[in-house]
Design a protein around this motif. Structure first.
Motif, PDB file in Angstrom:
ATOM      1  N   GLY A 123       0.708  -1.281  -0.219  1.00  0.00           N
ATOM      2  CA  GLY A 123       0.090   0.018   0.047  1.00  0.00           C
ATOM      3  C   GLY A 123       0.858   1.251  -0.121  1.00  0.00           C
ATOM      4  N   TRP A 124       2.177   1.306  -0.208  1.00  0.00           N
ATOM      5  CA  TRP A 124       2.836   2.366  -0.378  1.00  0.00           C
ATOM      6  C   TRP A 124       2.154   3.577  -1.312  1.00  0.00           C
ATOM      7  CZ3 TRP A 124       5.692   3.503   3.391  1.00  0.00           C
ATOM      8  CH2 TRP A 124       6.233   2.594   4.232  1.00  0.00           C
ATOM      9  N   LEU A 125       2.264   4.571  -1.060  1.00  0.00           N
ATOM     10  CA  LEU A 125       1.608   5.856  -2.168  1.00  0.00           C
ATOM     11  C   LEU A 125       2.692   6.189  -2.987  1.00  0.00           C
ATOM     12  CD1 LEU A 125      -0.486   8.183   0.069  1.00  0.00           C
ATOM     13  CD2 LEU A 125      -1.176   5.966  -0.924  1.00  0.00           C
ATOM     14  N   ASP A 126       2.379   6.564  -4.376  1.00  0.00           N
ATOM     15  CA  ASP A 126       3.421   7.056  -5.166  1.00  0.00           C
ATOM     16  C   ASP A 126       3.768   8.347  -4.685  1.00  0.00           C
ATOM     17  OD1 ASP A 126       4.680   7.709  -7.480  1.00  0.00           O
ATOM     18  OD2 ASP A 126       2.805   7.116  -8.942  1.00  0.00           O
ATOM     19  N   SER A 127       4.983   8.543  -4.655  1.00  0.00           N
ATOM     20  CA  SER A 127       5.669   9.523  -4.270  1.00  0.00           C
ATOM     21  C   SER A 127       5.538  10.803  -5.285  1.00  0.00           C
ATOM     22  CB  SER A 127       7.287   9.528  -3.587  1.00  0.00           C
ATOM     23  OG  SER A 127       7.099   8.560  -2.543  1.00  0.00           O
ATOM     24  N   SER A 128       5.388  10.353  -6.624  1.00  0.00           N
ATOM     25  CA  SER A 128       5.236  11.467  -7.807  1.00  0.00           C
ATOM     26  C   SER A 128       3.869  11.840  -7.736  1.00  0.00           C
ATOM     27  CB  SER A 128       5.791  10.730  -8.679  1.00  0.00           C
ATOM     28  OG  SER A 128       7.343  10.549  -8.494  1.00  0.00           O
ATOM     29  N   ARG A 129       2.965  11.608  -7.119  1.00  0.00           N
ATOM     30  CA  ARG A 129       1.456  11.959  -7.294  1.00  0.00           C
ATOM     31  C   ARG A 129       0.865  12.410  -6.161  1.00  0.00           C
ATOM     32  NH1 ARG A 129      -1.395   6.769  -8.977  1.00  0.00           N
ATOM     33  NH2 ARG A 129      -3.102   8.088  -9.291  1.00  0.00           N
ATOM     34  N   SER A 130      -0.098  13.366  -6.209  1.00  0.00           N
ATOM     35  CA  SER A 130      -0.627  13.963  -4.840  1.00  0.00           C
ATOM     36  C   SER A 130      -1.475  12.877  -4.049  1.00  0.00           C
ATOM     37  CB  SER A 130      -1.399  15.072  -5.230  1.00  0.00           C
ATOM     38  OG  SER A 130      -2.535  14.800  -6.027  1.00  0.00           O
ATOM     39  N   LEU A 131      -1.864  13.402  -3.059  1.00  0.00           N
ATOM     40  CA  LEU A 131      -3.018  12.494  -2.217  1.00  0.00           C
ATOM     41  C   LEU A 131      -4.373  12.169  -2.921  1.00  0.00           C
ATOM     42  CD1 LEU A 131      -2.287  13.699   1.452  1.00  0.00           C
ATOM     43  CD2 LEU A 131      -1.387  11.548   0.482  1.00  0.00           C
ATOM     44  N   MET A 132      -4.914  13.267  -3.442  1.00  0.00           N
ATOM     45  CA  MET A 132      -6.214  13.377  -4.085  1.00  0.00           C
ATOM     46  C   MET A 132      -6.132  12.493  -5.313  1.00  0.00           C
ATOM     47  SD  MET A 132      -8.863  15.312  -2.823  1.00  0.00           S
ATOM     48  CE  MET A 132      -9.369  16.207  -3.831  1.00  0.00           C
ATOM     49  N   GLU A 133      -4.950  12.439  -6.039  1.00  0.00           N
ATOM     50  CA  GLU A 133      -4.749  11.634  -7.427  1.00  0.00           C
ATOM     51  C   GLU A 133      -4.773  10.098  -6.898  1.00  0.00           C
ATOM     52  OE1 GLU A 133      -2.484  14.831  -9.996  1.00  0.00           O
ATOM     53  OE2 GLU A 133      -1.177  13.417  -8.943  1.00  0.00           O
ATOM     54  N   GLN A 134      -4.633   9.843  -5.545  1.00  0.00           N
ATOM     55  CA  GLN A 134      -4.594   8.351  -5.238  1.00  0.00           C
ATOM     56  C   GLN A 134      -5.866   7.896  -4.429  1.00  0.00           C
ATOM     57  OE1 GLN A 134      -0.412   7.128  -4.407  1.00  0.00           O
ATOM     58  NE2 GLN A 134       0.101   9.286  -4.599  1.00  0.00           N
ATOM     59  N   ASP A 135      -6.736   8.674  -4.302  1.00  0.00           N
ATOM     60  CA  ASP A 135      -8.138   8.387  -3.770  1.00  0.00           C
ATOM     61  C   ASP A 135      -8.016   8.655  -2.387  1.00  0.00           C
ATOM     62  OD1 ASP A 135      -9.374   7.821  -6.278  1.00  0.00           O
ATOM     63  OD2 ASP A 135      -8.532   5.900  -6.304  1.00  0.00           O
ATOM     64  N   VAL A 136      -7.266   9.540  -1.655  1.00  0.00           N
ATOM     65  CA  VAL A 136      -7.041   9.765  -0.289  1.00  0.00           C
ATOM     66  C   VAL A 136      -8.145  10.875  -0.148  1.00  0.00           C
ATOM     67  CG1 VAL A 136      -5.700  10.281   1.733  1.00  0.00           C
ATOM     68  CG2 VAL A 136      -4.605   8.833  -0.042  1.00  0.00           C
ATOM     69  N   GLN A 137      -8.748  10.766   0.909  1.00  0.00           N
ATOM     70  CA  GLN A 137      -9.991  11.809   1.094  1.00  0.00           C
ATOM     71  C   GLN A 137      -9.644  12.316   2.532  1.00  0.00           C
ATOM     72  OE1 GLN A 137     -12.234  12.495  -1.162  1.00  0.00           O
ATOM     73  NE2 GLN A 137     -11.411  11.018  -2.665  1.00  0.00           N
ATOM     74  N   GLU A 138     -10.341  13.598   2.670  1.00  0.00           N
ATOM     75  CA  GLU A 138     -10.226  14.175   3.938  1.00  0.00           C
ATOM     76  C   GLU A 138     -10.638  13.349   5.051  1.00  0.00           C
ATOM     77  OE1 GLU A 138     -11.180  18.754   5.633  1.00  0.00           O
ATOM     78  OE2 GLU A 138     -12.113  18.021   3.964  1.00  0.00           O
ATOM     79  N   GLU A 139      -9.765  13.509   6.017  1.00  0.00           N
ATOM     80  CA  GLU A 139     -10.066  12.808   7.516  1.00  0.00           C
ATOM     81  C   GLU A 139      -9.803  11.013   7.320  1.00  0.00           C
ATOM     82  OE1 GLU A 139     -10.560  13.926  10.126  1.00  0.00           O
ATOM     83  OE2 GLU A 139     -11.300  16.124   9.960  1.00  0.00           O
ATOM     84  N   ASP A 140      -9.438  10.773   6.200  1.00  0.00           N
ATOM     85  CA  ASP A 140      -8.781   9.556   6.118  1.00  0.00           C
ATOM     86  C   ASP A 140      -7.587   9.121   6.891  1.00  0.00           C
ATOM     87  OD1 ASP A 140     -10.653   8.739   4.207  1.00  0.00           O
ATOM     88  OD2 ASP A 140      -9.306   8.428   2.602  1.00  0.00           O
ATOM     89  N   GLN A 141      -7.237   7.870   7.277  1.00  0.00           N
ATOM     90  CA  GLN A 141      -6.023   7.553   8.079  1.00  0.00           C
ATOM     91  C   GLN A 141      -5.033   6.770   7.330  1.00  0.00           C
ATOM     92  OE1 GLN A 141      -6.374   6.203  12.393  1.00  0.00           O
ATOM     93  NE2 GLN A 141      -5.257   4.481  11.727  1.00  0.00           N
ATOM     94  N   LEU A 142      -4.020   7.220   7.257  1.00  0.00           N
ATOM     95  CA  LEU A 142      -2.783   6.698   6.516  1.00  0.00           C
ATOM     96  C   LEU A 142      -1.714   6.410   7.691  1.00  0.00           C
ATOM     97  CD1 LEU A 142      -2.273   8.925   3.609  1.00  0.00           C
ATOM     98  CD2 LEU A 142      -3.376   6.957   3.636  1.00  0.00           C
ATOM     99  N   LEU A 143      -0.801   5.630   7.385  1.00  0.00           N
ATOM    100  CA  LEU A 143       0.333   5.062   8.064  1.00  0.00           C
ATOM    101  C   LEU A 143       1.759   6.013   7.836  1.00  0.00           C
ATOM    102  CD1 LEU A 143       0.167   1.235   8.461  1.00  0.00           C
ATOM    103  CD2 LEU A 143      -1.140   3.031   9.890  1.00  0.00           C
ATOM    104  N   LEU A 144       2.438   6.559   8.610  1.00  0.00           N
ATOM    105  CA  LEU A 144       3.511   7.330   8.332  1.00  0.00           C
ATOM    106  C   LEU A 144       4.458   6.296   9.011  1.00  0.00           C
ATOM    107  CD1 LEU A 144       5.290   9.791   7.533  1.00  0.00           C
ATOM    108  CD2 LEU A 144       5.290  10.699   9.943  1.00  0.00           C
ATOM    109  N   ARG A 145       5.560   5.845   8.078  1.00  0.00           N
ATOM    110  CA  ARG A 145       6.336   4.852   8.376  1.00  0.00           C
ATOM    111  C   ARG A 145       7.849   5.295   7.563  1.00  0.00           C
ATOM    112  NH1 ARG A 145       3.312   3.712  11.236  1.00  0.00           N
ATOM    113  NH2 ARG A 145       2.120   2.070  12.235  1.00  0.00           N
TER     114      ARG A 145
END
Length: 759
Positions: free
Chosen positions: A331-353
């Motif tokens: 589930g690592w997000l693409d570092s070259s794209r924004s959060l909205m472009e990867q279907d992350v919505q407001e108040e969602d929970q992600l892991l910072l690792r």
């Protein structure tokens, strides 16, 4: 004459008169109503007499001919729908429906605007704000294109250049939104994050807010469905108490969309922390906040909290196989794209690792938060058995955890002996003086001219068929990155029995201090797989020297490297922690100690031992670490974690080109390992240092890598997107370019060149 010919041609059905055809030409003098002279007169029509058309009818017919309509339908044009002229409606104007994301009640959210294709995005914003007529700060707003999932951030581009048409669904919304992040210590923070910036930039801003240096080592991870199934089943009948532990940082400057102070991590303005407690000094807090809230927040993130309950540990996802471990990295997000472009919505929970396991320039004076979060990520990886370790190593980790939790809960932490603070200017001047003088010249010349070597009697163990092992003592000589062994010391001047090149090999410790077993397992790459060799040492000192040499040789470095002696000392200190003596008081009275041993070991060991047995063994191991300070104990825990054979490996299920079965690919900071999924044994290792190039075929999602000596591999990733592996390889190569001379600046463009993709 012209009028008569036109009329005659129409009445006679002249063949040259067509829809959209040209005006009829006058007939030649030799023809009368379509007949030539000399032809038969039978059935000949009388010649047409000239007549004058009324002026109105003639104009209608002329208009019909110009409009490519037959004359008979000229009168029907009066009932056709009237076309709107361009002067009445405006040149190329069309309707665009915009949605405004605002919180004002009673104000329409969908607003239509008449726009043109040459209107730029900035002008569209201005036009929209003027029509809304709401007095507020719109500076953080931008257009989000819902269908194409992209931001329109280039305000000087026109709508035509962006490709926006009348059916485009544009949402005028804020770029910074609230996001919940679960940190490595399992604490959740709520803060404002840029949803329009690339994830690489967003993580950098988050780390500045949390006071974590080296943000390039971290990234955002979306929990895969497979890792959440167990937790969801457990939580069906219980309310989740996580909301009570959320640390709200929404009022911080970076979170509110303001730019972070560029001098936050500069060499002259680095925040100073207490080396024992890890709490930041109040004077430095003014660089990124002017309140006590931020100071308290950073103190919370820098300190370890009481350990979790065994029930909480049992509810969390624990991988059992390599395929399960592969789910953790899907589930690592693409570092070259924004959060909205990867279907992350407001108040969602992600892991910072910590995504990349190359912790550069760890400094207890400046990295209190960073060290604590690395320690917590390592602790949870061991407790959840994401990385394998022996029983002896598990007890060492348990003893260090117990010591850290004991110091964190103790009130003596704040009042314990503080190290004398050295003035930063004096330290910088002394470092500059050493640099200018060039250090000790004799040592430099000695490192250049003398290539160290090791020579000693070791036992060689070669696994054979039918589970039999041949153990024999030989005279071994370690020079450069190779090991040669001879029958005895006297024959060392001749040809060796065998010479093993360790460059690119896998080095696995095989140690049991209690049983006086000091072994080194070498997996040396050969044409058809891995050649397995075991070396047995006699004592700790011999093992530390040979093990350090093997580790460096696997990376292509010799014992002349400056990291050899520190590696030897690190191995010796780790062995010393394992070599404990039983404390009679702890052994006889373990019940007098307030400890929950189930919180310090993985569930596998809680099933194997009773609680009193675990307590006694943890206290036994604690004797060797009881004198350490808090930060020292955390650093020692991190070092022990780094010494494990599987440290830094991220697993993915792949299918190699030409293979009929699935394998597991382990990605590390310096190599790729092909692993048999069924047995877990490594098949082949490829070093990044031998890599010539790599590329991705985005159509078939295949990664192809070329190495030295005409070695090439290609594979498709089955457990995740191939972009994740591509970014891992490029990211590790990018991190290898860091140096302390330019340690405060990041070449973001280079990172995206190495990790981005043309999809």
């Amino acid at each position: 004459m012209h009028e008569v010919l036109c009329l005659g041609s129409v009445r006679a059905g002249h063949p040259e008169h067509r829809w959209g055809g040209q005006r009829s030409e006058p007939p030649s003098p030799n023809t009368v109503s379509g007949h030539r002279k000399g032809e038969g007169r039978a059935g000949r029509l009388p010649p047409l007499l000239p007549c004058r058309l009324s002026e109105a009818r003639w104009r209608r017919r002329a208009r019909a001919e110009r409009g490519a309509l037959p004359a008979g339908t000229a009168e029907l044009t009066q009932t056709s729908p009237k076309m709107v002229s361009s002067t009445e409606y405006g040149s190329h104007t069309w309707d665009l429906l915009l949605t405004v994301d605002h919180q004002h009640e009673g104000v329409e959210k969908e607003i239509p605007l008449q726009v043109t294709g040459d209107l730029h995005v900035g002008g569209l914003m201005l036009k929209l704000v003027e029509k809304i007529k709401i007095a507020q700060d719109w500076s953080d707003y931008a257009f989000w294109w819902e269908q194409k999932k992209c931001w329109l951030l280039k305000t000087h581009w026109t709508l035509d250049k962006c490709g926006v048409q009348a059916d485009a669904k544009l949402i005028f919304t804020t770029q910074h939104k609230m996001l919940r992040l679960r940190l490595p210590n399992m604490k959740t923070v709520r803060l404002k994050v840029s949803f329009s910036s690339m994830v690489f930039r967003a993580v950098s801003d988050i780390c500045k807010m949390l006071n974590i240096r080296r943000p390039e080592e971290l990234s955002l991870l979306k929990q895969s469905e497979g890792t959440l199934k167990k937790k969801k089943k457990k939580d069906k009948n219980s309310k989740e108490p996580a909301t009570e532990d959320i640390l709200n940082l929404c009022n911080s400057p970076v979170g509110s969309g303001l730019p972070a102070n560029p001098g936050l991590y500069s060499k002259t303005m680095t925040p100073i922390y207490d080396p024992v407690s890890g709490s930041p000094a109040s004077s430095t807090m003014t660089w990124f906040s002017d309140g006590s809230t931020a100071e308290q927040s950073c103190s919370i993130l820098a300190l370890s909290h009481p350990t979790c309950s065994p029930e909480m540990l049992a509810e969390m996802y624990q991988p059992r196989t390599l395929a399960d471990k592969a789910k953790l990295n899907a589930g690592w997000l693409d570092s070259s794209r924004s959060l909205m472009e990867q279907d992350v919505q407001e108040e969602d929970q992600l892991l910072l690792r910590f995504k990349y396991y190359t912790f550069f320039d760890l400094n207890p004076k400046y990295d209190a938060v960073r060290i604590n979060q690395i320690y917590e990520q390592a602790r949870w990886a061991i407790l959840l058995e994401e990385i394998d370790c022996t029983e002896e190593e598990m007890l060492i980790f348990a003893a260090l955890q117990y010591h850290v939790s004991k110091l964190s809960l103790s009130s003596e932490t704040q009042d314990s002996t503080c190290e004398s603070e050295v003035d930063e200017v004096e330290a910088a001047l002394s470092n500059l003086e050493v640099t200018l003088e060039g250090g000790n010249k004799s040592n430099i010349l000695e490192d250049i001219t003398d290539i160290p070597k090791l020579a000693d009697n070791l036992k060689l163990v070669r696994p054979k068929k039918l589970a039999l092992k041949a153990i024999k003592t030989y005279w071994f000589v370690f020079r450069d990155t190779s090991i040669s062994y001879f029958k005895n010391k006297e024959s060392a001047q001749g040809e060796p029995i065998e010479k093993l090149n360790l460059k690119g090999c896998e080095v696995v410790p095989d140690v049991n201090v209690a049983a006086k077993k000091f072994g080194i397992k070498l997996l040396i790459p050969v044409a058809d797989g891995m050649n397995e060799v075991y070396l047995r040492c006699d004592n700790e000192d011999q093992y530390a020297r040979w093990m350090a040499a093997c580790v460096l040789a696997s990376k292509g470095r010799t014992m002349a490297d400056s990291s050899y002696q520190p590696e030897v000392q690190k191995i010796l200190s780790f062995l010393q922690m394992k070599n404990w003596t039983m404390c009679s008081q702890a052994a006889s009275e373990p019940e007098n100690v307030d400890m929950k041993p189930e919180c310090f070991v993985s569930p596998r060991y809680t099933k194997k031992f009773k609680s009193k047995q675990l307590t006694a063994r943890i206290l036994e191991a604690h004797q060797n670490v009881s004198q350490m300070s808090l930060v020292e104990a955390k650093l020692r825990f991190i070092q022990a974690w780094q010494s494990l054979p599987e440290f830094g490996l991220s697993y993915y299920v792949v299918r190699f080109k030409g293979s009929k079965k699935d394998d597991v690919l382990g990605v590390s900071y310096n190599r790729l390992i092909r692993i048999d999924m069924a047995t877990g044994d490594p098949i082949t290792t490829w070093r990044f240092s031998n890599m010539k190039q790599w590329n991705v075929n985005w159509e078939i999602r295949q990664v192809a890598i070329e190495f030295d000596q005409n070695v090439s591999i290609a594979f498709t990733c089955l457990s995740a997107d191939c972009k994740i592996i591509h970014e891992y390889i490029g990211g590790y190569i990018f991190l290898s370019t860091r140096s302390k001379d330019h340690n405060e600046t990041l070449d973001e463009e280079l990172f995206h060149k190495l990790t981005g993709g043309q999809e």
